[in-house]
Design a protein around this motif. Structure first.
Motif, short mmCIF file in Angstrom:
data_model
loop_
_atom_site.label_atom_id
_atom_site.label_comp_id
_atom_site.label_asym_id
_atom_site.label_seq_id
_atom_site.Cartn_x
_atom_site.Cartn_y
_atom_site.Cartn_z
N ARG A 99 0.88 -0.93 -0.46
CA ARG A 99 0.23 0.26 0.09
C ARG A 99 0.81 1.66 0.22
O ARG A 99 0.74 2.28 -0.53
CB ARG A 99 -1.38 0.05 1.44
CG ARG A 99 -2.25 1.10 1.41
CD ARG A 99 -3.09 0.80 2.28
NE ARG A 99 -3.56 -0.39 2.44
CZ ARG A 99 -3.42 -1.09 3.07
NH1 ARG A 99 -2.97 -1.27 4.22
NH2 ARG A 99 -4.12 -2.82 3.27
N LYS A 100 2.15 1.25 0.27
CA LYS A 100 3.13 2.66 0.65
C LYS A 100 3.44 2.59 -0.37
O LYS A 100 3.62 3.27 -0.94
CB LYS A 100 3.91 1.81 1.64
CG LYS A 100 3.70 1.40 3.40
CD LYS A 100 3.49 3.14 4.16
CE LYS A 100 3.08 3.07 5.37
NZ LYS A 100 3.25 4.63 6.27
N LYS A 103 0.94 4.33 -3.03
CA LYS A 103 0.88 5.21 -2.97
C LYS A 103 2.48 6.35 -4.09
O LYS A 103 1.98 7.40 -4.12
CB LYS A 103 1.18 5.87 -1.56
CG LYS A 103 -0.15 5.30 -0.84
CD LYS A 103 -0.26 6.09 0.55
CE LYS A 103 -1.78 5.70 0.88
NZ LYS A 103 -1.71 5.86 2.31
N LYS A 104 3.19 5.95 -3.32
CA LYS A 104 5.02 6.21 -4.14
C LYS A 104 4.55 6.21 -5.74
O LYS A 104 5.19 7.25 -5.88
CB LYS A 104 6.12 5.60 -3.78
CG LYS A 104 6.13 5.60 -1.92
CD LYS A 104 7.51 4.58 -2.04
CE LYS A 104 7.98 5.03 -0.23
NZ LYS A 104 9.17 3.78 -0.19
N ARG A 106 2.00 6.36 -7.51
CA ARG A 106 0.99 7.47 -7.78
C ARG A 106 1.87 8.97 -8.06
O ARG A 106 1.43 9.16 -8.59
CB ARG A 106 -0.66 7.64 -7.16
CG ARG A 106 -1.30 6.17 -7.58
CD ARG A 106 -2.63 5.84 -6.96
NE ARG A 106 -2.33 5.77 -5.75
CZ ARG A 106 -2.36 5.13 -5.09
NH1 ARG A 106 -2.50 3.75 -5.15
NH2 ARG A 106 -2.57 5.02 -3.42
N ARG A 107 2.04 8.86 -6.68
CA ARG A 107 2.60 10.55 -6.90
C ARG A 107 3.96 10.26 -7.48
O ARG A 107 3.74 11.99 -7.87
CB ARG A 107 3.28 10.22 -5.24
CG ARG A 107 3.62 11.38 -4.57
CD ARG A 107 4.01 11.66 -3.34
NE ARG A 107 5.28 10.80 -2.72
CZ ARG A 107 4.63 9.82 -1.89
NH1 ARG A 107 4.07 9.25 -1.51
NH2 ARG A 107 6.11 9.12 -1.50
#
Length: 212
Positions: A99-100, A103-104, A106-107
């Protein structure tokens, strides 16, 4: 500046408690559920960790590769590989760590990374083959008696002339990891050739090998 040698060795020896998690998926998932909250911070304390992992990736992954990162975690090695390879497939048992990573992705708007949550190799597509495999601190979570099999499964995924890169710690320092002799024996029995071992920064180890 890297942590002092003594602190790195103390930290590594403290990981021997993970003997109780080896080969036990539910325990591993629970362990990484907790650790996912500060994993990136904990490895950032020692800059040598990221630097030597990046070295392992650069020795293993080549432009145009399809690469697999086994135990991709929050993606440190995955992003290094994505800078070189055409495509990187990360697989990890821990949904919380992944999950972490997502997020990276996408960012940072990285488009050549695919993530799979599940157990290696069962969760991978049946006919998947790749040019290179990287793995960092993941083999340690398999029982010692299963590691030859795990390496054979890695070899089965690699195309002819494929490359394997491992970044981990030394079994001579902490008993949950493989010693140099065990690495050589296990990889050779799995059919790997040109096995190279580099001991770096007191506790870390880079291993590279090739399929025949």
């Amino acid at each position: 500046m890297p942590l002092p040698k003594t602190l790195r060795e103390i930290y590594l020896r403290s990981t021997d408690f993970t003997h109780g998690c080896q080969g036990k998926d539910k325990k591993l998932a629970a362990f990484y559920k907790v650790w996912s909250y500060d994993y990136d911070f904990s490895v950032a304390i020692d800059p040598a960790f990221r630097r030597e992992m990046k070295t392992m990736v650069s020795l293993t992954v080549r432009p145009g590769d399809t690469a697999i990162n086994i135990g991709c975690g929050t993606g440190i090695g995955t992003f290094y590989a994505a800078e070189i390879a055409e495509k990187v497939i990360g697989i990890d048992l821990s949904a919380d760590m992944v999950r972490k990573l997502k997020k990276k992705i996408r960012r940072r708007k990285v488009v050549n990374i695919e993530i799979i949550i599940g157990k290696f190799p069962k969760a991978l597509p049946l006919h998947l083959r790749c040019n290179s495999i990287i793995s960092s601190f993941a083999v340690v979570h398999f029982r010692p008696e299963d590691r030859k099999k795990v390496y054979r499964q890695m070899g089965d995924l690699l195309l002819s002339g494929g490359r394997l890169g491992l970044f981990s710690a030394r079994g001579e320092v902490a008993s949950s990891f493989e010693t140099k002799a065990e690495v050589l024996r296990n990889l050779a029995s799995a059919g790997f050739a040109n096995i190279q071992i580099q001991d770096v920064f007191d506790i870390y180890r880079i291993v590279t090998a090739e399929t025949q």
